[in-house]
Each structure stands twice: as structure tokens, then as C-alpha cells.
Design an enzyme around this catalytic site. Structure first.
Site, PDB file in Angstrom:
ATOM      1  CB  ALA A  59     -26.296 -51.336 -37.410  1.00 35.38           C
ATOM      2  CE  LYS A  60     -19.493 -55.587 -37.921  1.00 36.94           C
ATOM      3  NZ  LYS A  60     -18.750 -54.735 -38.869  1.00 36.94           N
ATOM      4  N   GLY A  61     -24.354 -56.919 -36.485  1.00 38.75           N
ATOM      5  CA  GLY A  61     -25.191 -58.027 -36.074  1.00 38.75           C
ATOM      6  C   GLY A  61     -24.523 -59.344 -36.375  1.00 38.75           C
TER       7      GLY A  61
END
Ligand code: NAD
Length: 422
Positions: free
Chosen positions: A111-113
Site C-alpha cells: 500500500a502507499k498513501g
């Protein structure tokens, strides 16, 4: 004009990620349907968060969280606060996390954000409000079993503590395992600050064994003296490597007999720069990366080795501490130059590995001493290095493609076993 466009393509993170994915998927003979699954993020969340600034004005910030894959476990990846953040960048980095966790065989997806904002222009109170509101908006999709966040560009332990607290307030009990990279007193892990550098050192030592070299025979050039660069330098110097040059944004320094790394760390702490360090000469930072050495360790930023300069690299081992320092075009040329490449998704995976240990310790409520953390990290890095190199030998590909093939293969296998694409 055509060459400018070609260069833009060579440096585009999404194009780079696709190029590596395509080559690994083709060589693995992955079926078209599975390729579609692995190519597409499982979930993309965009939030527009109203936040009151210190002067009373109301501002709206845009934030993202992309969960690329949860096939092998909860999504895992950092949160960055940068003014030029794009959804495409977050997508590419989320997929990168899936492959990185799979290479070191830890039970996480990717994931990344982040939030589009410039922390340099925000007060601590404003940053706290942005962090808390962003966390609240993506909260239904977070959790120790769902998606575990971590620090990334311009975010730190304090921001992770605010995220953890916001999540805990909503679920009404303290849940330390929802983020990693927390302060030690709030469920952080011992050994985390050194973990990425320690991982880089461990895989470099493994590479040297294969090349029949000893650390004392090795000259090392390091680009970037932040967390990864300075920790790698400190640990490698302790093992006997000669760190002959360090390159920073404001200058580069050189000592053919090896720099005194603990003194250099102190010097940077005191003066804010590596320049004007005693017992070292200052050299041109544009040229320093091309010094003859046994180990080159880029630990600053992406796209520093491109088709334009790769021909000038003179190293035996390239250990990619930074994410994406080498473009795919440069990669092919490096292979022809006989450089032993330790690709980023393996070389810098020590950080996410100790983040995994942090999550395990938080869920156990039982904390390990630093020696145990380091031993377990070393075991994972050595095994992963050997997995990648034997995969490369078995399939007749370079180490980077081998790392991607191994990762894709593991994720695809998990998907097939679960049957979620049937
Ligand atoms: P950092 O901000 O602590 O350090 C980066 C350093 O590079 C800074 O000192 C900066 O001044 C320097 N720098 C920036 N541009 C430069 C340039 N053009 N030339 C020379 N020096 C330059 O960041 P970090 O945490 O050490 O991360 C470095 C790289 O490693 C990034 O690509 C990051 O994504 C990657 N990485 C970090 C971790 C981690 O645990 N910190 C884990 C995996 C990957």
C-alpha cells in the site's frame, strides 16, 4: 525534442514499474487474467479533508491511500506528505511495496498513501490536524489486520503516533499495531532506525562472498547521508569497509584512506552539512558517483543512474539503498558492464522487515531486545539474497528481474491458492 521525451519516459515512475512488471510476468509466463489482477490496485481511496489553519482560514487538502494487494496479508506501506504527490505515484509505490514484501517473504501486501501538502509551510498544530483528519477519513480501511501505515517522505514517528492515537480513539482501545515506525515508548521496535542500513550491509556482505572479496578490500561510495546512507556507512565502516566518498545535496567529500564515519555523523549533526569536514577533501558532487570503487550505494533519491551516465559507473557492486535509483534502460547497460546489482526491492527491504517485527511485537505485547531484532533481520536478508541470486542463476536473468519474478510468483501463487480470482 525526441530525446527529451525519451528521457521523460525513462524517468516516469509508473513506466518504470510497468517495464519491470512486464518483463518478469512475461518470463514467468503468467496468464493474462492474473496479470490483470496483479497490475491493478485492489483499492484506491481519495479524500478531500477540510482543515482549519492557524490563522483561522479553512483549507481543503487532498489525500490518497492505495492498497495494491492484500493477497499475502494486510496491506503495508508508507504515508508521504508532499506538495507534488499524484495518484499515479502512489499507485506505483503501492505496487512496489507488494513486490518488496514478497521478496523478503513477509506476510504483507502493498500500500502507499499521502496528503498533498508542504510540511515546510505548516505548523506542527496544522500538521497534527491534517494527520488526524486524514486518518479519520480512511479509518474504515485501516487496521492491524487490514492496512498498516508507516512513515515515508516528510512523515515521522510523531505523525505515526498521531495516526495511532486517532485510530485508537475511534475503535476505543489502544491499537499500536495499526502503524509502524512509532516512537519506542508507544510500541516502536528496537533496531528500526538502523534497519534499512543494516539490511544494505548484510546483502552487500553476501555479494562480496560471491565475488571473493573481503570488506577490508572494498572502497565504498555513498550518495545521500540521511537515514539509509549514514546508517549503512556507520555499520559498513565497523565491518572494515573503507567509505572513501560521501555525496550530499550541497557537496561531496573524499578520503582515499576512508572517512571517519562516526565523526562525520557528528559533524553533520553540529553543522547541518557534510562539507568542511576535517581530514577529507571536497570534490565535485556531479563527478563523485563515478569514482572507482568496489561498492556504490545510492541512498538519496530515484533515477540517479540513467542511460546518460551509466557508462561512467566504475563499481563491482551496486547496492540500491534508495528506491528506484536505476532506470530500466540503465539496468541493461549495467548488466553488460558486469556490475553485480542488488536491486532496491531486496537491498532496502530491511526497513519493512523490522516494521513487520514491530507489528508482530505490538500484537504479542512482548518486546524483543535489539540483538534479537538484528539477528532475525540478518536471517531474513541473507535468505532473501540467496533466494534472489539462485532464482537469477536458475532462470538465466539478472538479479533485478529475478527479484521481480520471485515476488510476482509468490503473490500469484497466494492468489491461486486462495482462489479469489476464480
Ligand atoms: P533521508 O531524507 O533521511 O535522506 C536522504 C538524504 O539524501 C538527505 O540527507 C538528502 O540531503 C540527500 N539527498 C537528496 N538529494 C540528493 C542528491 N541529489 N544528491 C545527494 N544527496 C541527496 O531519506 P532516507 O530515509 O535515508 O531515504 C533515502 C532513500 O532510501 C529514499 O529513496 C527512500 O525511499 C529509500 N528508503 C528508505 C527507507 C528507510 O527506512 N528510511 C527504507 C527503504 C527505502
Amino acid at each position: 525534442m525526441a530525446s527529451v521525451m525519451m528521457m521523460e519516459q525513462e524517468l516516469n515512475p509508473w513506466v518504470v514499474a510497468e517495464a519491470r512488471f512486464d518483463e518478469a510476468a512475461t518470463r514467468l509466463g503468467l496468464d493474462e487474467g492474473l496479470c490483470k489482477v496483479l497490475r491493478t490496485p485492489a483499492r484506491e481511496i481519495t479524500v478531500h479533508i477540510p482543515v482549519q489553519l492557524d490563522d483561522g482560514r479553512l483549507e481543503v487538502f487532498t489525500g490518497y491511500r492505495v492498497q495494491h494487494s492484500i493477497a499475502r496479508g494486510p496491506a503495508k506501506g508508507g504515508i508521504r506528505f508532499t506538495p507534488d504527490l499524484t495518484l499515479d505515484e502512489v499507485r506505483a509505490l503501492a505496487a512496489w511495496m507488494t513486490w518488496k514484501c514478497a521478496v523478503v517473504n513477509i506476510p504483507f501486501g502493498g500500500a502507499k498513501g499521502g496528503v498533498i501538502c508542504d510540511p515546510a509551510l505548516l505548523s506542527d498544530a496544522e500538521l497534527e490536524r491534517i494527520t488526524r483528519r486524514y486518518t479519520a477519513e480512511i479509518l474504515p480501511f485501516l487496521g492491524p489486520e487490514v492496512d498498516v501505515a508507516a512513515p515515508d517522505m516528510n512523515t515521522n514517528e510523531q505523525i505515526m503516533a498521531w495516526m495511532m492515537d486517532t485510530y485508537s480513539m475511534h475503535v476505543r482501545h489502544t491499537t499500536t499495531a495499526v502503524v509502524t515506525g512509532k516512537p519506542l515508548d508507544l510500541g516502536g521496535s528496537r533496531g528500526r532506525p538502523e534497519a534499512t542500513g543494516r539490511g544494505c550491509m548484510t546483502v552487500t556482505l553476501e555479494a562480496l562472498k560471491r565475488l571473493g572479496l573481503k570488506p577490508e578490500q572494498c572502497r565504498v561510495v555513498i550518495q545521500g547521508f540521511g537515514n539509509v546512507g549514514s546508517m549503512s556507512a556507520k555499520l559498513m565502516a565497523r565491518e572494515g569497509f573503507k567509505i572513501i566518498a560521501v555525496i550530499e545535496i550541497d557537496g561531496a567529500i573524499y578520503n582515499r584512506n576512508g572517512l571517519d564515519i562516526p565523526a562525520l555523523i557528528q559533524h553533520r549533526k553540529t553543522t547541518g552539512s557534510i562539507t568542511e569536514f576535517a581530514e577529507a577533501e571536497s570534490i565535485n558532487p556531479e563527478e563523485a558517483m563515478f569514482l572507482e570503487c568496489e561498492v556504490l550505494l545510492p541512498a538519496a533519491k530515484e533515477n540517479v543512474i540513467t542511460s546518460r551516465n551509466v557508462g561512467r559507473i566504475r563499481t563491482r557492486v551496486l547496492c540500491e539503498g534508495a528506491n528506484g535509483p536505476t532506470t530500466p534502460v540503465a539496468d541493461e547497460i549495467l548488466a553488460g558492464q558486469g556490475v553485480f546489482v542488488i536491486p532496491d526491492i531486496l537491498a532496502n527491504a530491511g526497513g519493512v522487515t523490522v516494521s513487520y517485527f514491530e507489528w508482530v511485537q505490538d500484537r504479542q505485547g512482548y518486546f524483543w531486545n535489539e540483538q534479537l531484532v538484528n539477528e532475525r533481520l540478518e536471517e531474513i536478508m541473507v535468505n532473501s539474497f540467496r533466494d534472489v541470486v539462485s532464482y537469477a542463476e536458475k532462470h538465466g536473468v539478472n538479479n533485478r528481474i529475478a527479484a521481480f519474478m520471485l515476488a510476482l510468483d509468490r503473490v500469484a501463487f497466494a492468489i491461486k491458492l486462495r482462489g479469489i480470482y476464480a
